[in-house]
Motif scaffolding. Structure first.
Motif, PDB file in Angstrom:
ATOM      1  N   ARG A  38     -17.680   3.102 -15.568  1.00  0.00           N
ATOM      2  CA  ARG A  38     -16.491   2.950 -16.467  1.00  0.00           C
ATOM      3  C   ARG A  38     -15.311   2.494 -15.521  1.00  0.00           C
ATOM      4  NH1 ARG A  38     -12.213   7.256 -18.505  1.00  0.00           N
ATOM      5  NH2 ARG A  38     -12.370   7.268 -16.107  1.00  0.00           N
ATOM      6  N   ASP A  39     -15.080   3.414 -14.458  1.00  0.00           N
ATOM      7  CA  ASP A  39     -14.074   3.106 -13.640  1.00  0.00           C
ATOM      8  C   ASP A  39     -14.081   1.814 -12.880  1.00  0.00           C
ATOM      9  OD1 ASP A  39     -13.023   5.696 -14.461  1.00  0.00           O
ATOM     10  OD2 ASP A  39     -13.506   6.684 -12.530  1.00  0.00           O
ATOM     11  N   ARG A  40     -15.087   1.480 -12.497  1.00  0.00           N
ATOM     12  CA  ARG A  40     -15.414   0.064 -11.669  1.00  0.00           C
ATOM     13  C   ARG A  40     -14.919  -0.960 -12.661  1.00  0.00           C
ATOM     14  NH1 ARG A  40     -20.994  -1.453 -11.331  1.00  0.00           N
ATOM     15  NH2 ARG A  40     -20.408  -2.188 -13.315  1.00  0.00           N
ATOM     16  N   ASP A  41     -15.533  -0.912 -14.032  1.00  0.00           N
ATOM     17  CA  ASP A  41     -15.318  -2.040 -14.868  1.00  0.00           C
ATOM     18  C   ASP A  41     -13.926  -2.090 -15.207  1.00  0.00           C
ATOM     19  OD1 ASP A  41     -17.836  -2.631 -14.682  1.00  0.00           O
ATOM     20  OD2 ASP A  41     -18.445  -1.668 -16.437  1.00  0.00           O
ATOM     21  N   GLN A  42     -13.217  -0.925 -15.255  1.00  0.00           N
ATOM     22  CA  GLN A  42     -11.733  -0.938 -16.058  1.00  0.00           C
ATOM     23  C   GLN A  42     -10.830  -1.147 -14.848  1.00  0.00           C
ATOM     24  OE1 GLN A  42      -9.982   0.059 -18.675  1.00  0.00           O
ATOM     25  NE2 GLN A  42     -11.725  -0.595 -19.866  1.00  0.00           N
ATOM     26  N   ILE A  43     -10.970  -0.646 -13.980  1.00  0.00           N
ATOM     27  CA  ILE A  43      -9.938  -0.756 -12.782  1.00  0.00           C
ATOM     28  C   ILE A  43     -10.229  -2.264 -11.934  1.00  0.00           C
ATOM     29  CG2 ILE A  43      -9.250   0.246 -10.458  1.00  0.00           C
ATOM     30  CD1 ILE A  43     -10.223   3.085 -11.700  1.00  0.00           C
ATOM     31  N   CYS A  44     -11.356  -2.517 -11.545  1.00  0.00           N
ATOM     32  CA  CYS A  44     -11.526  -3.478 -11.056  1.00  0.00           C
ATOM     33  C   CYS A  44     -10.880  -4.917 -11.603  1.00  0.00           C
ATOM     34  CB  CYS A  44     -12.773  -3.891 -10.530  1.00  0.00           C
ATOM     35  SG  CYS A  44     -13.441  -2.675  -9.349  1.00  0.00           S
ATOM     36  N   CYS A  45     -10.773  -4.827 -12.849  1.00  0.00           N
ATOM     37  CA  CYS A  45     -10.182  -5.995 -13.637  1.00  0.00           C
ATOM     38  C   CYS A  45      -8.419  -6.197 -13.425  1.00  0.00           C
ATOM     39  CB  CYS A  45     -10.308  -5.927 -15.013  1.00  0.00           C
ATOM     40  SG  CYS A  45      -9.487  -4.771 -16.053  1.00  0.00           S
ATOM     41  N   TYR A  46      -7.956  -5.157 -12.591  1.00  0.00           N
ATOM     42  CA  TYR A  46      -6.788  -5.084 -12.186  1.00  0.00           C
ATOM     43  C   TYR A  46      -6.519  -5.621 -10.655  1.00  0.00           C
ATOM     44  CZ  TYR A  46      -5.577  -2.643 -16.318  1.00  0.00           C
ATOM     45  OH  TYR A  46      -5.351  -2.014 -17.582  1.00  0.00           O
ATOM     46  N   ILE A  48      -7.985  -4.292  -7.921  1.00  0.00           N
ATOM     47  CA  ILE A  48      -7.967  -3.284  -6.849  1.00  0.00           C
ATOM     48  C   ILE A  48      -9.513  -2.617  -6.981  1.00  0.00           C
ATOM     49  CG2 ILE A  48      -5.492  -3.035  -6.822  1.00  0.00           C
ATOM     50  CD1 ILE A  48      -5.796  -0.400  -8.054  1.00  0.00           C
ATOM     51  N   SER A  49      -9.768  -2.013  -5.946  1.00  0.00           N
ATOM     52  CA  SER A  49     -10.953  -1.261  -5.983  1.00  0.00           C
ATOM     53  C   SER A  49     -11.046  -0.051  -6.711  1.00  0.00           C
ATOM     54  CB  SER A  49     -11.759  -1.265  -4.688  1.00  0.00           C
ATOM     55  OG  SER A  49     -10.885  -0.349  -3.864  1.00  0.00           O
ATOM     56  N   VAL A  50     -11.881   0.687  -6.848  1.00  0.00           N
ATOM     57  CA  VAL A  50     -11.681   2.287  -7.510  1.00  0.00           C
ATOM     58  C   VAL A  50     -11.132   3.025  -6.277  1.00  0.00           C
ATOM     59  CG1 VAL A  50     -12.952   4.119  -8.073  1.00  0.00           C
ATOM     60  CG2 VAL A  50     -13.659   1.673  -9.024  1.00  0.00           C
ATOM     61  N   THR A  51     -11.368   2.908  -5.042  1.00  0.00           N
ATOM     62  CA  THR A  51     -10.927   3.674  -4.162  1.00  0.00           C
ATOM     63  C   THR A  51      -9.743   3.541  -3.798  1.00  0.00           C
ATOM     64  OG1 THR A  51     -12.943   3.742  -2.845  1.00  0.00           O
ATOM     65  CG2 THR A  51     -11.166   4.434  -1.683  1.00  0.00           C
ATOM     66  N   GLN A  52      -9.043   2.167  -3.786  1.00  0.00           N
ATOM     67  CA  GLN A  52      -7.674   1.683  -3.801  1.00  0.00           C
ATOM     68  C   GLN A  52      -7.026   2.384  -5.139  1.00  0.00           C
ATOM     69  OE1 GLN A  52      -7.596  -2.610  -3.908  1.00  0.00           O
ATOM     70  NE2 GLN A  52      -8.589  -2.505  -1.656  1.00  0.00           N
ATOM     71  N   CYS A  53      -7.563   2.369  -6.169  1.00  0.00           N
ATOM     72  CA  CYS A  53      -6.962   3.319  -7.347  1.00  0.00           C
ATOM     73  C   CYS A  53      -6.568   4.783  -7.132  1.00  0.00           C
ATOM     74  CB  CYS A  53      -7.707   2.964  -8.529  1.00  0.00           C
ATOM     75  SG  CYS A  53      -6.848   3.373 -10.141  1.00  0.00           S
ATOM     76  N   GLU A  57      -3.325   6.405  -7.136  1.00  0.00           N
ATOM     77  CA  GLU A  57      -3.076   7.758  -7.727  1.00  0.00           C
ATOM     78  C   GLU A  57      -2.579   8.925  -7.016  1.00  0.00           C
ATOM     79  OE1 GLU A  57      -5.653   9.630 -11.083  1.00  0.00           O
ATOM     80  OE2 GLU A  57      -6.889   9.558  -9.204  1.00  0.00           O
ATOM     81  N   THR A  58      -3.213   9.126  -5.770  1.00  0.00           N
ATOM     82  CA  THR A  58      -2.676  10.323  -4.927  1.00  0.00           C
ATOM     83  C   THR A  58      -1.440  10.087  -4.878  1.00  0.00           C
ATOM     84  OG1 THR A  58      -5.000  10.460  -4.329  1.00  0.00           O
ATOM     85  CG2 THR A  58      -3.148  11.389  -2.827  1.00  0.00           C
ATOM     86  N   LEU A  59      -1.019   8.894  -4.425  1.00  0.00           N
ATOM     87  CA  LEU A  59       0.351   8.552  -3.916  1.00  0.00           C
ATOM     88  C   LEU A  59       1.421   8.793  -4.959  1.00  0.00           C
ATOM     89  CD1 LEU A  59      -0.281   5.599  -1.404  1.00  0.00           C
ATOM     90  CD2 LEU A  59       0.636   8.151  -0.905  1.00  0.00           C
ATOM     91  N   VAL A  60       1.067   8.441  -6.066  1.00  0.00           N
ATOM     92  CA  VAL A  60       1.836   8.618  -7.308  1.00  0.00           C
ATOM     93  C   VAL A  60       1.972  10.061  -7.809  1.00  0.00           C
ATOM     94  CG1 VAL A  60       2.247   8.148  -9.694  1.00  0.00           C
ATOM     95  CG2 VAL A  60       1.373   6.261  -8.299  1.00  0.00           C
ATOM     96  N   GLU A  61       0.895  10.585  -7.719  1.00  0.00           N
ATOM     97  CA  GLU A  61       0.988  12.169  -8.237  1.00  0.00           C
ATOM     98  C   GLU A  61       1.711  13.199  -7.156  1.00  0.00           C
ATOM     99  OE1 GLU A  61      -3.062  12.841  -9.657  1.00  0.00           O
ATOM    100  OE2 GLU A  61      -2.466  11.822 -11.308  1.00  0.00           O
ATOM    101  N   ILE A 121      -3.258   1.470 -15.442  1.00  0.00           N
ATOM    102  CA  ILE A 121      -4.651   1.579 -15.374  1.00  0.00           C
ATOM    103  C   ILE A 121      -4.686   3.074 -16.125  1.00  0.00           C
ATOM    104  CG2 ILE A 121      -6.566   2.333 -13.854  1.00  0.00           C
ATOM    105  CD1 ILE A 121      -5.229   0.043 -11.960  1.00  0.00           C
ATOM    106  N   ASN A 122      -3.808   4.033 -15.679  1.00  0.00           N
ATOM    107  CA  ASN A 122      -4.063   5.232 -16.212  1.00  0.00           C
ATOM    108  C   ASN A 122      -3.972   5.471 -17.785  1.00  0.00           C
ATOM    109  OD1 ASN A 122      -4.289   8.281 -15.290  1.00  0.00           O
ATOM    110  ND2 ASN A 122      -2.399   8.586 -15.768  1.00  0.00           N
TER     111      ASN A 122
END
Length: 183
Positions: A38-46, A48-53, A57-61, A121-122
């Motif tokens: 799910r993450d791969r399919d949802q995130i990669c359409c933006y 960026i990779s899941v790891t990049q996401c 996320e870590t830097l935002v939070e 994404i979130n």
């Protein structure tokens, strides 16, 4: 993977614990597998990779941080973190800035476009969670969230303490014969 037979409580607490551990392993394995896809399919359409996401996320939070802190938070080695950050910098989602505490160091900070991307994404992922929870009673939703939160905290503590990482000698001693898992 061991299969479960009828779940009748046993007088032996270790046997009940083993059965519960097998059931939890199966349930979590399935959940993680579904979420990874799910993450791969949802995130990669933006784009960026899941790891990049996860890095975004870590830097935002957690706010601006040095690459070493980001590596630690993501449980990645330094070179992998550098590649992840390089891609986010190229796409203008993260900026490298002079560190406030050490002029020789660099701090990583989310850019405005990176924050907007994270929020899109979130938001999409949270909407999916709402769809999953919709049919559950409020008490069940709260209990499920609390159980997952506790399991994640316990797993994180084991990881940080080194119990669930490192060599696989204990797995090999337990009988695994695979060279790929026991070398």
């Amino acid at each position: 993977m061991p299969t479960l037979k009828a779940r009748r409580p046993s007088q032996d607490p270790d046997l009940n614990l083993e059965r519960d551990a097998i059931a939890l392993h199966a349930a979590l394995s399935n959940l993680v597998r579904v979420y990874q896809f799910r993450d791969r399919d949802q995130i990669c359409c933006y784009d960026i990779s899941v790891t990049q996401c996860y890095a975004l996320e870590t830097l935002v939070e957690q706010g601006p941080m040095r690459s070493k802190s980001l590596s630690d938070a993501l449980k990645l080695d330094k070179s992998t973190t550098t590649r992840v950050v390089d891609a986010l910098v190229r796409k203008d989602y993260v900026a490298r800035l002079p560190d406030a505490d050490d002029a020789r160091a660099v701090s990583l900070k989310v850019t405005a476009s990176g924050r907007r991307l994270y929020e899109r994404i979130n938001g999409a992922l949270i909407a999916q969670q709402a769809d999953l929870l919709r049919g559950l009673e409020p008490g069940v939703r709260a209990a499920a969230t609390e159980v997952i939160r506790r399991l994640a905290k316990a797993a994180e503590a084991r990881f940080v303490s080194g119990v669930s990482v490192g060599s696989c000698e204990s797995a090999c001693a337990a009988g695994s014969k695979s060279k790929t898992t026991c070398s």
